[in-house]
Structures are given as structure tokens and as C-alpha cells.
Design a protein around this motif. Structure first.
Motif, PDB file in Angstrom:
ATOM      1  N   HIS A  11       1.063  -1.187   0.193  1.00  0.00           N
ATOM      2  CA  HIS A  11      -0.022  -0.075   0.161  1.00  0.00           C
ATOM      3  C   HIS A  11       0.879   1.385  -0.056  1.00  0.00           C
ATOM      4  O   HIS A  11       1.760   1.390   0.765  1.00  0.00           O
ATOM      5  CB  HIS A  11      -0.761  -0.095   1.129  1.00  0.00           C
ATOM      6  CG  HIS A  11      -1.848   0.898   1.430  1.00  0.00           C
ATOM      7  ND1 HIS A  11      -1.880   1.799   2.349  1.00  0.00           N
ATOM      8  CD2 HIS A  11      -2.887   1.620   0.538  1.00  0.00           C
ATOM      9  CE1 HIS A  11      -2.978   2.616   2.382  1.00  0.00           C
ATOM     10  NE2 HIS A  11      -3.363   2.571   1.136  1.00  0.00           N
ATOM     11  N   GLU A  38       0.765  -0.418  -4.960  1.00  0.00           N
ATOM     12  CA  GLU A  38      -0.273   0.523  -5.128  1.00  0.00           C
ATOM     13  C   GLU A  38       0.258   1.985  -4.913  1.00  0.00           C
ATOM     14  O   GLU A  38       1.031   1.807  -3.945  1.00  0.00           O
ATOM     15  CB  GLU A  38      -1.459   0.096  -4.149  1.00  0.00           C
ATOM     16  CG  GLU A  38      -2.669   1.085  -4.365  1.00  0.00           C
ATOM     17  CD  GLU A  38      -2.736   2.449  -3.320  1.00  0.00           C
ATOM     18  OE1 GLU A  38      -3.721   3.021  -3.505  1.00  0.00           O
ATOM     19  OE2 GLU A  38      -1.615   2.470  -2.590  1.00  0.00           O
ATOM     20  N   LEU A 167     -13.610   1.933  -6.895  1.00  0.00           N
ATOM     21  CA  LEU A 167     -12.847   2.043  -5.382  1.00  0.00           C
ATOM     22  C   LEU A 167     -13.872   2.755  -4.587  1.00  0.00           C
ATOM     23  O   LEU A 167     -14.475   3.919  -4.870  1.00  0.00           O
ATOM     24  CB  LEU A 167     -11.638   2.892  -5.685  1.00  0.00           C
ATOM     25  CG  LEU A 167     -10.788   3.305  -4.165  1.00  0.00           C
ATOM     26  CD1 LEU A 167     -10.499   2.105  -3.292  1.00  0.00           C
ATOM     27  CD2 LEU A 167      -9.468   3.922  -4.615  1.00  0.00           C
TER      28      LEU A 167
HETATM   29  O1  G3P Z   1      -6.536   2.148  -3.121  1.00  0.00           O
HETATM   30  C1  G3P Z   1      -6.571   1.736  -1.799  1.00  0.00           C
HETATM   31  C2  G3P Z   1      -6.466   2.608  -0.884  1.00  0.00           C
HETATM   32  O2  G3P Z   1      -4.971   3.070  -1.271  1.00  0.00           O
HETATM   33  C3  G3P Z   1      -7.325   3.670  -0.890  1.00  0.00           C
HETATM   34  O3  G3P Z   1      -7.175   4.556   0.239  1.00  0.00           O
HETATM   35  O4  G3P Z   1      -6.592   6.537   1.172  1.00  0.00           O
HETATM   36  O5  G3P Z   1      -4.894   5.015   1.214  1.00  0.00           O
HETATM   37  O6  G3P Z   1      -5.426   5.885  -0.820  1.00  0.00           O
HETATM   38  P1  G3P Z   1      -6.090   5.627   0.332  1.00  0.00           P
END
Ligand code: G3P
Ligand code: MG
Length: 242
Positions: A11, A38, A167
Motif C-alpha cells: 500500500h 499501489e 474504489l
Molecule cells: O487504493 C486503496 C487505498 O489506497 C485507498 O485509500 O486513502 O490509502 O488512498 P488511500
């Protein structure tokens, strides 16, 4: 539809081990065996896609003000690493192009989260999609996702061949309407909002479900065994790719 992408996704680049949305994060994720990352992409004042999560610079850089008001030259001078730890002092705020090049060099699959600043939804979706098409030309494409339906719609118009992920924090009851309208590939939602009903709906429709942010190894294992296509995690030190 079968899921052909990594089931563990780091993440915001390198999860908690590195400053979010940096090249250092991508390198650390790859070094730990992660095959998927991501990251969040927003436009500068010059219209250049760059990696950052917040609409303002304060939390993750030594700059001040709105990303949308900062020129590329101003962004290039920022330190996007010191807020995390001294080890990352001087880490630059990367352009989307730099991040894409590194992903391709490291063999990292990418989920590009289109994160438009307010009022620039369609512009950001279009720009990111067009750049992604060029950057990944000839390579397996990234997955473009967004909380912004307008951004996804613009991405669909600009580069329909790139896969899109719808999303939500909590998907609304009629999420499948938007999913079909935007010709999406996957549904992404918060772990806190994942209900058995949503899980069943996605499974019945054959739609890959991606869940964020899962940091407990037992919970991650359970979700993946239950059929969640992939999870996003900050704890890339705890959750080891097979
Ligand atoms: O894409 C998943 C996640 O990254 C969404 O939340 O706020 O961490 O971008 P955020
Ligand atoms: Mg994100």
C-alpha cells in the motif's frame, strides 16, 4: 474471471517501511519479494501527474500549500522522506513517469490510484490514463482505480483498453451500476466495510474484489482463502508473498 495479479499489494508504495508514494518505497517492496504495489497520483499546477496522497503538502513533505498550486519545479525541490524517518531524508517526490519506469525495471505490477484534487477529476483521470498508456506501452498494463467516478469515466474515454478498478470505502447498494457503466475490472473496498453480502455479490458476478488496508496476517490469510482477489497492506514486513 480469474485473478492474474499479485494477491499481496504494498500500500502506498512500500507500506509502513518507507515514506509513502516514493521510489524508496517501491524498491523496498520489491526487495522483500512483493510483486505488486499501489500508489496515489495527483496533478501538479503544471498538470504533471505526481505521487502523493493528500491534496496538501504538509503531512508528507517539507512543503506547504496545495499540490494543485505547486509547479513541477517547486515539487522537485521537496523532501518527501524526512517526515517518515531520518534514513529517508531528501527522498524526492516522484513523478508518475519515474514511478512507472521503476515499476517496469523492478518487474512490479502497479495499481495506480487516480487521486484528483477537488475540481480536477476529469482532467486527472484523462491525464493519468494517457500517460499510463504511453509509459506501459508494450508491457502488461497497470490497473487504474479511483474513488472518483468522474476520473474513472475520463480514464475510460481516454484509454478504454486500460483496466479500471472501482474504489469505495463502503460500496453503495447499487455499485454494480457504476461498475458496468465504467466497464470496470475489479471492485476495491475498505476492510471495515466488507460485508458477507458484498462478498457474495462480487463472487456471483465474477468480479475480483480487492480489500484495503489489511495489516493483520491472520486476517489477510482468511480473506485470501475466502476468495478475496488481493489485499493492500502497510505491513510488508509481516505479510510475506508466497
Ligand atoms: O487504493 C486503496 C487505498 O489506497 C485507498 O485509500 O486513502 O490509502 O488512498 P488511500
Ligand atoms: Mg491509495
Amino acid at each position: 474471471m480469474s485473478w492474474r495479479h499479485p494477491r499481496l499489494i504494498a500500500h502506498r508504495g512500500g507500506g509502513a517501511l518507507a515514506p509513502e508514494n516514493t521510489l524508496a518505497g517501491l524498491r523496498i517492496a520489491a526487495s522483500l519479494g512483493y510483486r505488486g504495489v499501489e500508489f496515489d497520483v495527483m496533478l501538479s499546477a503544471d498538470g504533471t501527474p505526481v505521487l502523493i496522497h493528500d491534496e496538501t503538502l504538509e503531512r508528507t513533505t517539507d512543503g506547504r500549500g496545495r499540490v494543485a498550486d505547486a509547479s513541477d519545479a517547486e515539487l522537485a525541490r521537496l523532501d518527501a522522506g524526512s517526515w517518515h524517518s531520518a534514513q529517508f531524508a531528501g527522498e524526492p517526490l516522484p513523478s508518475f513517469g519515474d514511478a512507472a519506469e521503476l515499476c517496469l525495471a523492478l518487474g512490479l505490477w502497479a495499481n495506480v490510484e487516480i487521486k484528483p484534487s477537488a475540481g480536477r477529476e476529469a482532467e486527472t483521470g484523462r491525464k493519468v490514463a494517457l500517460e499510463a498508456r504511453e509509459l506501459w506501452a508494450g508491457a502488461p498494463p497497470p490497473l487504474l482505480s479511483s474513488f472518483s467516478l468522474a476520473a474513472l469515466e475520463a480514464a475510460l474515454e481516454a484509454a478504454p483498453e486500460l483496466p479500471r478498478g472501482l474504489l469505495f470505502e463502503a460500496p453503495p447498494p447499487d455499485w454494480q451500476q457504476a461498475f458496468r457503466r465504467l466497464a470496470c475490472y475489479s471492485l476495491h473496498c475498505s476492510r471495515h466495510c466488507l460485508t458477507p453480502q458484498l462478498f457474495d455479490e462480487a463472487r456471483a458476478a465474477g468480479i475480483p474484489l480487492l480489500v484495503y488496508t489489511v495489516n493483520d496476517p491472520e486476517d489477510a490469510g482468511l480473506l485470501l482463502r475466502q476468495g478475496v482477489a488481493a489485499i493492500f497492506t502497510d505491513r510488508i514486513d509481516l505479510l510475506m508473498p508466497a
